[in-house]
Scaffold this motif. Structure first.
Motif, PDB file in Angstrom:
ATOM      1  N   THR A  20       4.126   8.522  -2.005  1.00 17.81           N
ATOM      2  CA  THR A  20       4.180   8.066  -0.616  1.00 17.81           C
ATOM      3  C   THR A  20       4.456   6.562  -0.537  1.00 17.81           C
TER       4      THR A  20
ATOM      5  N   ASP B 149       4.359  16.638   2.690  1.00 14.04           N
ATOM      6  CA  ASP B 149       3.047  16.854   2.087  1.00 14.04           C
ATOM      7  C   ASP B 149       2.099  17.112   3.245  1.00 14.04           C
TER       8      ASP B 149
ATOM      9  N   GLN C 241      -0.930   8.277   6.477  1.00 14.87           N
ATOM     10  CA  GLN C 241      -0.539   7.199   5.543  1.00 14.87           C
ATOM     11  C   GLN C 241       0.975   6.943   5.652  1.00 14.87           C
TER      12      GLN C 241
ATOM     13  N   ASP D 259       9.040  13.427   1.520  1.00 10.31           N
ATOM     14  CA  ASP D 259       7.795  13.321   0.750  1.00 10.31           C
ATOM     15  C   ASP D 259       7.287  14.741   0.472  1.00 10.31           C
TER      16      ASP D 259
HETATM   17 MG   LIG Z   1       1.378  11.126  -0.996  1.00 13.35          MG
END
Ligand SMILES: [Mg+2]
Ligand SMILES: Nc1nc2c(ncn2[C@@H]2O[C@H](COP(=O)(O)OP(=O)(O)OP(=O)(O)O)[C@@H](O)[C@H]2O)c(=O)[nH]1
Length: 313
Positions: A116, A140, A149, A200
């Protein structure tokens, strides 16, 4: 930010490679003997070059030493550096871009390897340095924190962009199907005329569907809209995990064709030699290195600078 191995980066890298560097630099200034070559062998082991590659390099050096090819330790170390560069050299260190955007970059790697963060750095680099607009897919979907995040990173990148350039996240709810997110993100990237779509992914098995099967499904879904995608499949490796990186690469390669490595945490206690081992064993070039936790802490991998950082005085 200039994505070359500018001085500060080399210094940082040297910090990460310090253990192996210490062993190599102890060799400089010694008189040349068979013992010196044994020290090189020890340093190569400690740098995580791997047994088979170390043996190969040492055998070659010993043979050349016996033939009297080296006049001193400096020329021995120079030969070692040349060997490193030769192994690492490839024409493939650039990010592969699709002639008809969006370029699709799939990012894979085990849990916690740095995916990430590396995606954020890559998006920032492509947007601020290359003037590209980026869509990021939060595939994800395992935990809410992972999506948040990535969202925070995208907002941070966006806040640094001018004009109509953008860095946008496409997300679904926690627990949703990663392939469905990829599908929507592909749609969004096409509709918004993004230059790049970065995906991701999760690094662990979190459903009944095995991780590798999930990756294959995700790729198939993207290919429905962009048949030649993904143009780049970056495996994020934690440089501190050393030789284990090889088996990680082998595992992921069974599911998706890897086209490059993003070597994260090279600023840590990395041994660094893993880069050489990966290229030699798997033929996959290291394209980027992560050298810290900030957006700017990304370096384009430069073979000569890396060899210098590891083996230089
Ligand atoms: Mg990650
Ligand atoms: N020092 C340093 N830390 C890094 C680097 N890249 C990532 N990290 C840190 O490594 C940790 C894991 O990074 P993530 O980006 O969350 O890793 P991930 O692979 O996405 O992890 P999961 O989503 O849990 O599978 C974080 O604390 C990051 O700040 C780097 O280049 N240098």
């Amino acid at each position: 930010m200039v994505l070359r191995f500018i001085k500060g980066v080399v210094e940082k890298l040297k910090g990460g490679l310090s253990k192996a560097r210490g062993l190599f630099s102890a060799i400089f200034g010694r008189s040349l003997s068979e013992e010196t070559i044994n020290m090189v062998e020890e340093a190569l082991f400690s740098a995580d070059i791997g047994v088979s590659l170390t043996t190969l390099i040492i055998e070659e050096l010993k043979e050349r030493y016996k033939k009297g090819e080296f006049k001193d330790t400096d020329s021995l170390m120079e030969a070692l550096k040349e060997k490193f560069v030769k192994i690492l050299e490839s024409n493939g260190n650039e990010l592969r871009l699709s002639p008809s955007p969006p370029t699709v970059v799939l990012v894979v790697g085990v849990n916690g390897s740095g995916k990430t963060t590396s995606i954020a750095k890559l998006a920032h680099y492509l947007a601020t340095e290359k003037g590209m607009s980026v869509v990021v897919a939060a595939c994800d979907t395992f935990r809410a924190a992972a999506i948040e995040q990535l969202e925070k990173w995208c907002e941070r990148v966006q806040s640094r962009l001018k004009g109509d350039k953008f860095c946008r996240l496409i997300k679904h709810e926690t627990g949703s199907d990663p392939a469905a997110v990829a599908y929507d993100a592909t749609d969004a990237a096409i509709a918004r005329r993004a230059d790049v779509l970065i995906i991701d992914t999760a690094g662990r098995m979190h459903t009944k569907v095995p991780l590798m099967e999930e990756l294959r499904k995700l790729v198939r879904v993207v290919q429905k809209k962009i048949p030649d995608a993904p143009h780049e499949v970056l495996l994020v490796l934690d440089a501190t995990t050393g030789q284990n990186g090889i088996s990680q690469a082998e595992k992921f390669r069974e599911a998706v064709p890897l086209t490059g490595i993003f070597l994260a945490k090279l600023d840590g206690t990395a041994k660094g030699g893993i880069v050489v081992a990966i290229k030699e064993r798997l033929g996959i070039p290291v394209k980027f290195a992560g050298i810290g936790e900030k957006l700017e802490d990304i370096a384009k991998f430069d073979v000569a600078s890396f060899a210098e950082a590891l083996l230089g005085r």
